[in-house]
Design a protein around this motif. Structure first.
Motif, PDB file in Angstrom:
ATOM      1  N   SER A  14     -11.965  17.318 -30.950  1.00 33.79           N
ATOM      2  CA  SER A  14     -11.451  16.598 -32.265  1.00 33.79           C
ATOM      3  C   SER A  14      -9.902  15.674 -30.991  1.00 33.79           C
ATOM      4  O   SER A  14      -9.836  14.114 -31.318  1.00 33.79           O
ATOM      5  N   GLY A  15     -10.023  16.296 -29.904  1.00 33.04           N
ATOM      6  CA  GLY A  15      -9.613  15.238 -27.857  1.00 33.04           C
ATOM      7  C   GLY A  15      -9.399  14.210 -28.267  1.00 33.04           C
ATOM      8  O   GLY A  15     -11.163  14.000 -28.052  1.00 33.04           O
ATOM      9  N   ASP A  16      -8.917  13.530 -27.084  1.00 31.29           N
ATOM     10  CA  ASP A  16      -9.032  12.172 -26.575  1.00 31.29           C
ATOM     11  C   ASP A  16     -10.316  12.683 -25.369  1.00 31.29           C
ATOM     12  O   ASP A  16     -10.733  11.833 -25.472  1.00 31.29           O
ATOM     13  N   LEU A  17     -10.122  14.062 -24.653  1.00 27.08           N
ATOM     14  CA  LEU A  17     -11.130  13.998 -24.024  1.00 27.08           C
ATOM     15  C   LEU A  17     -12.526  14.669 -24.033  1.00 27.08           C
ATOM     16  O   LEU A  17     -13.140  13.941 -23.814  1.00 27.08           O
ATOM     17  N   ALA A  18     -12.187  15.151 -24.635  1.00 29.08           N
ATOM     18  CA  ALA A  18     -14.319  15.241 -25.475  1.00 29.08           C
ATOM     19  C   ALA A  18     -14.118  14.310 -26.282  1.00 29.08           C
ATOM     20  O   ALA A  18     -15.095  14.097 -25.226  1.00 29.08           O
ATOM     21  N   LYS A  19     -13.738  13.264 -26.460  1.00 27.38           N
ATOM     22  CA  LYS A  19     -14.994  12.051 -26.656  1.00 27.38           C
ATOM     23  C   LYS A  19     -14.543  11.256 -25.789  1.00 27.38           C
ATOM     24  O   LYS A  19     -15.500  10.710 -26.004  1.00 27.38           O
ATOM     25  N   ARG A  20     -13.743  11.790 -24.648  1.00 29.51           N
ATOM     26  CA  ARG A  20     -13.596   9.973 -23.623  1.00 29.51           C
ATOM     27  C   ARG A  20     -15.281  10.590 -22.396  1.00 29.51           C
ATOM     28  O   ARG A  20     -15.113  10.042 -21.774  1.00 29.51           O
ATOM     29  N   LYS A  21     -14.971  12.200 -22.319  1.00 22.54           N
ATOM     30  CA  LYS A  21     -15.558  12.702 -21.104  1.00 22.54           C
ATOM     31  C   LYS A  21     -16.626  13.422 -21.685  1.00 22.54           C
ATOM     32  O   LYS A  21     -17.490  13.804 -20.807  1.00 22.54           O
ATOM     33  N   ILE A  22     -16.096  15.093 -22.304  1.00 26.74           N
ATOM     34  CA  ILE A  22     -16.906  15.488 -22.615  1.00 26.74           C
ATOM     35  C   ILE A  22     -18.186  15.191 -23.045  1.00 26.74           C
ATOM     36  O   ILE A  22     -19.327  15.995 -23.099  1.00 26.74           O
ATOM     37  N   TYR A  23     -17.917  14.771 -24.065  1.00 34.25           N
ATOM     38  CA  TYR A  23     -19.715  14.440 -24.833  1.00 34.25           C
ATOM     39  C   TYR A  23     -20.550  14.140 -24.178  1.00 34.25           C
ATOM     40  O   TYR A  23     -21.390  13.947 -23.867  1.00 34.25           O
ATOM     41  N   PRO A  24     -19.813  12.453 -23.585  1.00 38.64           N
ATOM     42  CA  PRO A  24     -20.944  11.550 -22.666  1.00 38.64           C
ATOM     43  C   PRO A  24     -21.227  12.906 -21.593  1.00 38.64           C
ATOM     44  O   PRO A  24     -22.772  12.492 -21.667  1.00 38.64           O
ATOM     45  N   ALA A  25     -20.592  13.173 -21.073  1.00 35.80           N
ATOM     46  CA  ALA A  25     -21.066  14.395 -19.646  1.00 35.80           C
ATOM     47  C   ALA A  25     -22.068  15.193 -20.021  1.00 35.80           C
ATOM     48  O   ALA A  25     -23.758  15.115 -19.621  1.00 35.80           O
ATOM     49  N   LEU A  26     -21.880  15.985 -21.311  1.00 37.39           N
ATOM     50  CA  LEU A  26     -23.271  16.901 -21.725  1.00 37.39           C
ATOM     51  C   LEU A  26     -24.372  16.064 -22.422  1.00 37.39           C
ATOM     52  O   LEU A  26     -25.271  15.651 -22.089  1.00 37.39           O
TER      53      LEU A  26
END
Ligand code: BG6
Length: 483
Positions: A14-26
């Protein structure tokens, strides 16, 4: 390339990096068909989300940050791989439940025991999580296991070594993927192959033809809300030890043949070993430390660093860093590499400029001739340019002319797409290997100490300018200027 089926265990879901980068990348990898056939993603966090909450968070992240529009027709299929597990990383008991949860999803989705652990968490959690993963048996898989860790990797040479010792009790070096997102940038990945197939460049790629190399990573943002971290880290830990030294390595990594990933790793290590250490007594000559003062940007007043929230009173933290480096190997001996980075500078720009020697400049009939430049822009635009000398309209004197090629940014993958794809394939070429990380800390360590002991001047610079004057002097002394 074939990608193994796997479980992607994400700490910090639920962190910032997951939302900004990881989910969009996946998601973008999914759209491109660069995902395993059978995939289970287990997101971990302390917040009490349901599966539906989690899916809503991912959807929102995609809608806000994905470079591609979200397509409703396949979103459900994408989301079906994702499950949320409420988890406190410090509670060792909860790892048994996590193990059961991962296994349950493995059998539901017919995923073999290949497990990729992504620690997108506060640095202090990396060690305890790794240890608990091991003790619970979660890393004891029938298939492979891998670990992705975010920066910072330690805060000095000693702590980095300690962290690495702990991680390598559980994961082999080949299983550890240390993220340096600069290595994921398409233009940085291009560096290795830009020179070799271009004889007009590769034949000039040495200290006899090149006068100097300049690497700039300037930012317009200030410390923002990150003072708690940044006021202790400074530009040297935040940008230099990792990103800038990686850019130095990637630029210096010149080789006539195509390199294998292992060779790239070895070459980068060799470059770091040839990087001349800066002695304590020579430091004031080669290193410039700066901190921003109140200024103006886009006609708006900007507070100085010391006035920012969370910054210690009288902090002497560096928000700007510049240095002159020498790589004592056959290609680069004797010519300076200049590096600089800072916050609250005039422009956001990451670029590498190669300045060539030019003896013609001194001829009388070559009036106006300047040095040739190769300009590689990494961010925010991606371009390659050359500066050459052409006669002016009256055919009297020379004027610089620019040949420029810009990439179409919309078509470029984000750094995290490249990096996650590689980690899922098990290719660690564009990750920071331990040898590089250790040697970078080793090179940086005396400078950290000089900063801590306050033995170097702290140069103020007004927000919105080009940085301290002392940085300009660094080049002027050698007869150059920053490009
Ligand atoms: C991060 C630093 O690693 O890189 C930030 O922690 C910095 O302070 C950022 O702003 C810069 O990255 P980029 O990709 O915007 O050049």
């Amino acid at each position: 390339e074939m990608m193994d089926d796997m479980t992607f265990v994400l700490f910090g879901a639920s962190g910032d990096l997951a939302k900004r980068k990881i989910y969009p990348a996946l998601y973008n990898l999914y759209i491109e068909g660069k995902m395993p056939h059978a995939l289970s993603v287990v997101g971990l966090g302390r917040r009490p989300y349901t599966k539906e909450d989690f899916h809503a968070i991912i959807r929102e992240s995609l809608e806000t940050f994905s470079r591609r529009d979200v397509k409703e027709e396949n979103l459900d299929e994408f989301l079906e791989a994702f499950r949320y597990f409420i988890f406190d990383a410090m509670k060792t008991e909860s790892y048994q439940d996590l193990k059961a949860f991962i296994e349950e999803r493995e059998s539901e989705r017919s995923v073999p025991e290949n497990r990729l652990f992504y620690l997108s968490v506060a640095p202090k959690l990396v060690e305890p999580i790794t240890e608990s993963l091991h003790e619970s048996g979660i890393t004891n898989t029938a298939g492979w296991k891998r670990l992705i860790v975010e920066k910072p990797f330690g805060s000095d040479l000693h702590s980095a070594r300690h962290l690495n010792d702990e991680l390598t009790k559980v994961f082999q070096e080949e299983e550890i993927f240390r993220i340096d997102h600069y290595l994921g940038k398409p233009m940085v990945q291009n560096l290795e192959s830009l020179i070799r197939p271009n004889p007009i460049l590769s034949s000039l790629w040495n200290h006899e033809q090149i006068a100097n190399v300049q690497i700039t990573a300037s930012e317009t943002v200030g410390v923002g809300t990150r003072a708690g971290y940044y006021d202790k880290a400074g530009a040297i830990r935040d940008m230099v030890q990792n990103h800038l030294l990686q850019l130095v390595m990637m630029t210096a990594l010149h080789h006539p043949e195509k390199l294998t990933p292992k060779q790239i790793e070895e070459k980068k290590k060799a470059i770091m070993e040839s990087l001349r250490p800066i002695d304590e007594n020579e430091m004031p000559q080669h290193v410039v430390r700066g901190q921003y003062e109140a200024g103006e940007m886009n006609a708006e007043p900007i507070p100085g660093y010391l006035e920012e929230d969370g910054v210690a009173e009288n902090s002497n933290n560096d928000t700007y860093f510049a240095a002159r480096l020498y790589i004592d190997n056959n290609y680069w001996k004797g010519i300076p590499f200049y590096i600089r980075t800072g916050k609250r500078l005039e422009k956001k720009s990451t670029r590498i400029i190669i300045e060539f020697k030019n003896e013609v400049e001194e001829d009388e009939d070559a009036q106006g001739a300047v040095s040739n430049l190769l300009m590689i822009e990494i961010n925010p635009n991606e371009s390659v340019g050359l500066r050459i000398n052409l006669k002016d309209d009256g055919n009297e004197k020379f004027e610089p002319a620019y040949i420029n090629f810009s990439k179409n940014l919309d078509a470029q993958p984000e750094a995290y797409e490249n990096l996650l794809n590689d980690a899922m394939l098990g290719n660690s070429t564009y990750f920071a290997h331990w040898s590089e990380v250790e040697l970078s800390w080793k090179w940086v360590q005396p400078i950290l100490e000089a900063f801590e002991n306050d033995t170097l001047p702290l140069h103020g610079y007004k927000a919105g300018t080009d940085g301290p004057e002392a940085a300009e002097k660094l080049l002027n002394e050698d007869g150059f200027t920053w490009w």
